[in-house]
Design a protein around this motif. Structure first.
Motif, PDB file in Angstrom:
ATOM      1  N   GLU A 157       2.108   9.494  11.881  1.00 55.29           N
ATOM      2  CA  GLU A 157       2.583  10.183  10.681  1.00 55.29           C
ATOM      3  C   GLU A 157       1.692   9.827   9.499  1.00 55.29           C
ATOM      4  O   GLU A 157       1.235   8.702   9.400  1.00 55.29           O
ATOM      5  CB  GLU A 157       4.025   9.706  10.413  1.00 55.29           C
ATOM      6  N   PHE A 158       1.454  10.781   8.600  1.00 51.23           N
ATOM      7  CA  PHE A 158       0.592  10.499   7.444  1.00 51.23           C
ATOM      8  C   PHE A 158       1.256  10.793   6.107  1.00 51.23           C
ATOM      9  O   PHE A 158       0.585  10.839   5.079  1.00 51.23           O
ATOM     10  CB  PHE A 158      -0.715  11.305   7.555  1.00 51.23           C
ATOM     11  N   LEU A 159       2.579  11.014   6.117  1.00 51.27           N
ATOM     12  CA  LEU A 159       3.189  11.404   4.840  1.00 51.27           C
ATOM     13  C   LEU A 159       3.313  10.218   3.877  1.00 51.27           C
ATOM     14  O   LEU A 159       3.353   9.064   4.288  1.00 51.27           O
ATOM     15  CB  LEU A 159       4.541  12.065   5.055  1.00 51.27           C
ATOM     16  N   LYS A 160       3.335  10.561   2.593  1.00 54.31           N
ATOM     17  CA  LYS A 160       3.436   9.539   1.539  1.00 54.31           C
ATOM     18  C   LYS A 160       4.834   9.589   0.942  1.00 54.31           C
ATOM     19  O   LYS A 160       5.388  10.677   0.760  1.00 54.31           O
ATOM     20  CB  LYS A 160       2.439   9.811   0.401  1.00 54.31           C
ATOM     21  N   LYS A 216      -4.444   6.058  12.658  1.00 52.83           N
ATOM     22  CA  LYS A 216      -3.439   5.747  11.638  1.00 52.83           C
ATOM     23  C   LYS A 216      -3.773   4.445  10.894  1.00 52.83           C
ATOM     24  O   LYS A 216      -3.806   4.390   9.662  1.00 52.83           O
ATOM     25  CB  LYS A 216      -2.065   5.651  12.305  1.00 52.83           C
ATOM     26  N   ASN A 220      -4.977   4.155   6.827  1.00 52.76           N
ATOM     27  CA  ASN A 220      -4.265   3.366   5.812  1.00 52.76           C
ATOM     28  C   ASN A 220      -5.129   2.228   5.294  1.00 52.76           C
ATOM     29  O   ASN A 220      -5.160   1.953   4.099  1.00 52.76           O
ATOM     30  CB  ASN A 220      -2.951   2.810   6.388  1.00 52.76           C
ATOM     31  N   LEU A 223      -7.881   3.430   2.923  1.00 58.08           N
ATOM     32  CA  LEU A 223      -7.353   3.718   1.583  1.00 58.08           C
ATOM     33  C   LEU A 223      -7.081   2.419   0.826  1.00 58.08           C
ATOM     34  O   LEU A 223      -7.330   2.322  -0.378  1.00 58.08           O
ATOM     35  CB  LEU A 223      -6.076   4.563   1.686  1.00 58.08           C
ATOM     36  N   ILE A 227      -8.801   1.189  -2.741  1.00 56.95           N
ATOM     37  CA  ILE A 227      -8.076   0.722  -3.926  1.00 56.95           C
ATOM     38  C   ILE A 227      -8.571  -0.672  -4.334  1.00 56.95           C
ATOM     39  O   ILE A 227      -8.837  -0.933  -5.507  1.00 56.95           O
ATOM     40  CB  ILE A 227      -6.542   0.706  -3.660  1.00 56.95           C
ATOM     41  N   PHE A 261      -7.343   8.186  -4.804  1.00 55.98           N
ATOM     42  CA  PHE A 261      -7.199   6.759  -4.486  1.00 55.98           C
ATOM     43  C   PHE A 261      -8.300   5.905  -5.105  1.00 55.98           C
ATOM     44  O   PHE A 261      -8.818   4.992  -4.494  1.00 55.98           O
ATOM     45  CB  PHE A 261      -7.101   6.552  -2.962  1.00 55.98           C
ATOM     46  N   LEU A 262      -8.618   6.256  -6.353  1.00 54.47           N
ATOM     47  CA  LEU A 262      -9.590   5.459  -7.104  1.00 54.47           C
ATOM     48  C   LEU A 262      -8.950   4.905  -8.378  1.00 54.47           C
ATOM     49  O   LEU A 262      -9.649   4.579  -9.320  1.00 54.47           O
ATOM     50  CB  LEU A 262     -10.810   6.310  -7.478  1.00 54.47           C
ATOM     51  N   TYR A 268      -1.970  -2.040  -4.451  1.00 49.62           N
ATOM     52  CA  TYR A 268      -1.041  -1.305  -3.586  1.00 49.62           C
ATOM     53  C   TYR A 268       0.155  -2.150  -3.183  1.00 49.62           C
ATOM     54  O   TYR A 268       0.051  -3.350  -2.979  1.00 49.62           O
ATOM     55  CB  TYR A 268      -1.745  -0.754  -2.343  1.00 49.62           C
ATOM     56  N   GLY A 269       1.319  -1.456  -3.103  1.00 47.17           N
ATOM     57  CA  GLY A 269       2.534  -2.081  -2.581  1.00 47.17           C
ATOM     58  C   GLY A 269       3.126  -1.155  -1.547  1.00 47.17           C
ATOM     59  O   GLY A 269       2.408  -0.404  -0.885  1.00 47.17           O
ATOM     60  N   PHE A 273       0.894  -0.026   3.353  1.00 44.14           N
ATOM     61  CA  PHE A 273      -0.444  -0.627   3.231  1.00 44.14           C
ATOM     62  C   PHE A 273      -0.455  -2.140   3.470  1.00 44.14           C
ATOM     63  O   PHE A 273      -1.254  -2.620   4.288  1.00 44.14           O
ATOM     64  CB  PHE A 273      -1.073  -0.298   1.870  1.00 44.14           C
ATOM     65  N   LYS A 332       5.870   3.059  -6.347  1.00 44.37           N
ATOM     66  CA  LYS A 332       5.049   4.194  -6.772  1.00 44.37           C
ATOM     67  C   LYS A 332       5.977   5.247  -7.372  1.00 44.37           C
ATOM     68  O   LYS A 332       7.206   5.132  -7.227  1.00 44.37           O
ATOM     69  CB  LYS A 332       4.236   4.750  -5.597  1.00 44.37           C
ATOM     70  N   GLU A 399       2.947   3.957 -11.572  1.00 43.79           N
ATOM     71  CA  GLU A 399       1.956   4.976 -11.957  1.00 43.79           C
ATOM     72  C   GLU A 399       2.541   6.334 -12.375  1.00 43.79           C
ATOM     73  O   GLU A 399       2.147   7.356 -11.813  1.00 43.79           O
ATOM     74  CB  GLU A 399       1.107   5.214 -10.694  1.00 43.79           C
ATOM     75  N   ARG A 424      -1.201   0.261 -15.001  1.00 42.42           N
ATOM     76  CA  ARG A 424      -1.585   1.429 -14.190  1.00 42.42           C
ATOM     77  C   ARG A 424      -2.568   2.344 -14.905  1.00 42.42           C
ATOM     78  O   ARG A 424      -2.826   3.461 -14.422  1.00 42.42           O
ATOM     79  CB  ARG A 424      -0.332   2.219 -13.764  1.00 42.42           C
TER      80      ARG A 424
HETATM   81  C1  UGA Z   1       0.719   5.455   2.650  1.00 44.06           C
HETATM   82  C2  UGA Z   1      -0.351   6.485   3.042  1.00 44.06           C
HETATM   83  O1  UGA Z   1      -0.928   7.049   1.853  1.00 44.06           O
HETATM   84  C3  UGA Z   1       0.237   7.598   3.901  1.00 44.06           C
HETATM   85  O2  UGA Z   1      -0.778   8.494   4.321  1.00 44.06           O
HETATM   86  C4  UGA Z   1       0.900   6.952   5.133  1.00 44.06           C
HETATM   87  O3  UGA Z   1       1.519   7.937   5.960  1.00 44.06           O
HETATM   88  C5  UGA Z   1       1.958   5.968   4.672  1.00 44.06           C
HETATM   89  O4  UGA Z   1       1.332   4.954   3.850  1.00 44.06           O
HETATM   90  C6  UGA Z   1       2.577   5.324   5.887  1.00 44.06           C
HETATM   91  O5  UGA Z   1       1.866   4.640   6.622  1.00 44.06           O
HETATM   92  O6  UGA Z   1       3.752   5.582   6.167  1.00 44.06           O
HETATM   93  P1  UGA Z   1       2.670   5.351   0.801  1.00 44.06           P
HETATM   94  O7  UGA Z   1       2.675   3.877   1.071  1.00 44.06           O
HETATM   95  O8  UGA Z   1       3.956   6.085   0.858  1.00 44.06           O
HETATM   96  O9  UGA Z   1       1.696   6.112   1.835  1.00 44.06           O
HETATM   97  O10 UGA Z   1       2.100   5.610  -0.665  1.00 44.06           O
HETATM   98  P2  UGA Z   1       0.626   5.752  -1.304  1.00 44.06           P
HETATM   99  O11 UGA Z   1       0.605   6.942  -2.164  1.00 44.06           O
HETATM  100  O12 UGA Z   1      -0.422   5.651  -0.291  1.00 44.06           O
HETATM  101  O13 UGA Z   1       0.567   4.473  -2.270  1.00 44.06           O
HETATM  102  C7  UGA Z   1       0.532   3.144  -1.756  1.00 44.06           C
HETATM  103  C8  UGA Z   1       0.281   2.168  -2.880  1.00 44.06           C
HETATM  104  O14 UGA Z   1      -1.054   2.259  -3.357  1.00 44.06           O
HETATM  105  C9  UGA Z   1       1.175   2.339  -4.118  1.00 44.06           C
HETATM  106  O15 UGA Z   1       1.635   1.082  -4.525  1.00 44.06           O
HETATM  107  C10 UGA Z   1       0.238   2.925  -5.154  1.00 44.06           C
HETATM  108  O16 UGA Z   1       0.619   2.616  -6.469  1.00 44.06           O
HETATM  109  C11 UGA Z   1      -1.084   2.294  -4.780  1.00 44.06           C
HETATM  110  N1  UGA Z   1      -2.268   3.061  -5.226  1.00 44.06           N
HETATM  111  C12 UGA Z   1      -2.501   4.297  -4.747  1.00 44.06           C
HETATM  112  C13 UGA Z   1      -3.149   2.488  -6.139  1.00 44.06           C
HETATM  113  O17 UGA Z   1      -2.968   1.336  -6.599  1.00 44.06           O
HETATM  114  N2  UGA Z   1      -4.247   3.201  -6.523  1.00 44.06           N
HETATM  115  C14 UGA Z   1      -4.493   4.441  -6.067  1.00 44.06           C
HETATM  116  O18 UGA Z   1      -5.534   5.032  -6.467  1.00 44.06           O
HETATM  117  C15 UGA Z   1      -3.596   5.003  -5.154  1.00 44.06           C
END
Ligand code: UGA
Length: 444
Positions: A157-160, A216, A220, A223, A227, A261-262, A268-269, A273, A332, A399, A424
């Protein structure tokens, strides 16, 4: 988002069971029901099932409850009874794979789900592993299901979170991992389930189990590295007087790098991740290899909060008795999820120093969860203005771009001290400086 019903050309209307009603499972069952399939959402948690049958979602996601209510009791049913699997052509396993104390992914729920479905699988059923699982797990599940005349397919799965429903209908790719001797019935079932995506020309990656599992983790972790890389550059920006916003803009216009993702900040939390990066490092170790870059991403990420907190302490001197206004509590935007939230980490550090913390989030569920988690140790506020009242510092931890559109003139009138730490990089620095605020961002 997808509107209307899918026309499955010449295909059969499948019955599908989805084990697990967490983020992945619930979105999968609700999404598939909207596509026209008959779905059963199965969970061992009776309270969750009761809630879902009453049309209420245990998690907050935009558009989720709307679709749930529309299909609930019709082609979408929730139950604790694994017996319904006897009618199903496909069973998706969407249970959690939390981090064990040694950093590896704990697979006990996956194996329990496989054992649980085993007695009920009909001939030629396909068992689809959607949970994030280390390389080799599909093979282990297939061993558990030996003798069932079913096929196991890896389909990560890749959803956020925060945009889960939109991500479901607009996924960038569908990854399917088959074994060489997978029966054509199983391949047909998977193409049938994903025919909507095939027709809208979504990219498909058809591969083996191991590659699908690794896609998968590699995605992750990549990404996460992206970050952490940017956060490392931001540290240098702080020292040399460059602006990370401009640096990343200049980097992102290069299509090979890409602009997503820059965002530098508190790092990240969330539930994915941090756990997936550690689990991938462990998979390297188990194979007598070293994951240098991936391990560094975690190390950099862990250091960000301490560094930010030290900067706040330097400015505030002693935070004891000071009023801290925290903007954002979830990990997030647009989610009520507080797991591995940088905001919660900050709150705990501030409480340890005996500061008074007020916090705000645009999602009510996030505030409700903060109240449950931190009890009466913090003040929960309904607006940013209320949060900012008599604040000695405003800290932006989640953010949300909306923070920039708030009435900073009115906020300035309410605070004790016009001081902002923007974790942020959301605010337009010039705007808040105009209202007399002293502004500190990350790498700006
Ligand atoms: C992440 C992946 O993006 C999804 O593709 C994946 O399906 C999911 O994990 C999973 O494995 O289930 P998610 O954790 O829901 O999704 O959220 P993200 O949008 O990826 O953000 C993760 C963290 O990174 C957040 O804390 C966000 O604030 C941080 N972030 C994101 C940054 O600090 N900088 C950025 O540029 C982007």
């Amino acid at each position: 988002m997808f509107e209307g019903k899918i026309k499955i050309k010449g295909a059969f209307r499948m019955k599908i069971a989805v084990i697990g009603t967490g983020y992945v499972g619930l979105i999968q069952s609700v999404g598939l029901s909207k596509l026209g399939f008959d779905c059963f959402g199965i969970d061992i948690d009776e309270n969750k099932i009761k809630m879902l049958n009453a049309g209420k979602s245990p998690i907050w996601e935009d558009k989720l409850e709307e679709i749930l209510k529309k299909h609930n009791g019709k082609n979408l049913k929730f139950t604790t009874n694994f017996g319904v699997i006897e009618e199903c052509d496909a069973v998706f396993i969407c249970v959690g794979t939390p981090q064990s104390s040694d950093g590896t992914a704990d697979l006990k729920y996956i194996f329990a789900a496989a054992e649980g479905v085993k007695p009920y699988l009909k001939k030629n059923a396909v068992v689809v592993i959607k949970s994030t699982v280390p390389v080799g797990t599909n093979r282990k599940v297939s061993k558990i299901l030996e003798g069932c005349n079913c096929d196991v397919v890896s389909n990560p799965e890749f959803l956020k979170e925060g945009s889960a429903i939109d991500d479901f209908f607009n996924t960038d790719r569908v990854v399917l991992g088959f074994e060489d001797n997978t029966k054509h019935e199983a391949r047909d079932s998977m193409m049938n389930i994903y025919s909507y995506f095939y027709e809208k020309k979504t990219k498909f990656v058809i591969t083996d189990w191991e590659s699908a599992e690794l896609i998968k983790y590699a995605s992750n972790s990549f990404l996460a590295v992206k970050i952490s890389f940017v956060n490392e550059i931001a540290r240098l920006c702080d020292t040399v007087g460059a602006d990370i916003k401009d640096v990343t803009k200049g980097m992102g216009y290069d299509r090979r790098i890409g602009e997503h993702f820059l965002n530098a900040g508190l790092g990240y939390g969330g539930s994915c991740f941090p756990k997936d990066v550690n689990a991938l490092v462990k998979q390297f170790e188990e194979n007598k290899l070293e994951a240098k870059i991936i391990a560094s991403a975690d190390e950099v990420n862990l250091g960000l909060i301490d560094n930010f907190f030290d900067r706040i302490l330097k400015k505030l001197k002693n935070p004891e008795g000071k009023n801290i206004a925290l903007f954002g509590v979830a990990f997030k935007p647009n989610t009520d999820d507080l797991r591995e939230s940088r905001a919660v980490e900050l709150i705990n550090k501030l409480l340890k120093k005996k500061a008074n913390v007020s916090c705000f989030d645009y999602v009510d569920g996030a505030l409700k969860n903060a109240e449950e988690l931190l009890g009466n140790k913090i003040k929960i506020c309904k607006t940013v203005k209320e949060t900012a009242k008599e604040a000695d510092v405003i800290i932006i931890a989640t953010e949300y771009s909306q923070f920039n559109d708030e009435d900073w003139g009115a906020i300035a009138e309410r605070v004790n001290t016009k001081l902002i730490f923007d974790g942020r990089n959301i605010l337009d620095k010039n705007k808040v400086v105009k209202y007399g605020f002293e502004y500190f961002g990350i790498g700006r």
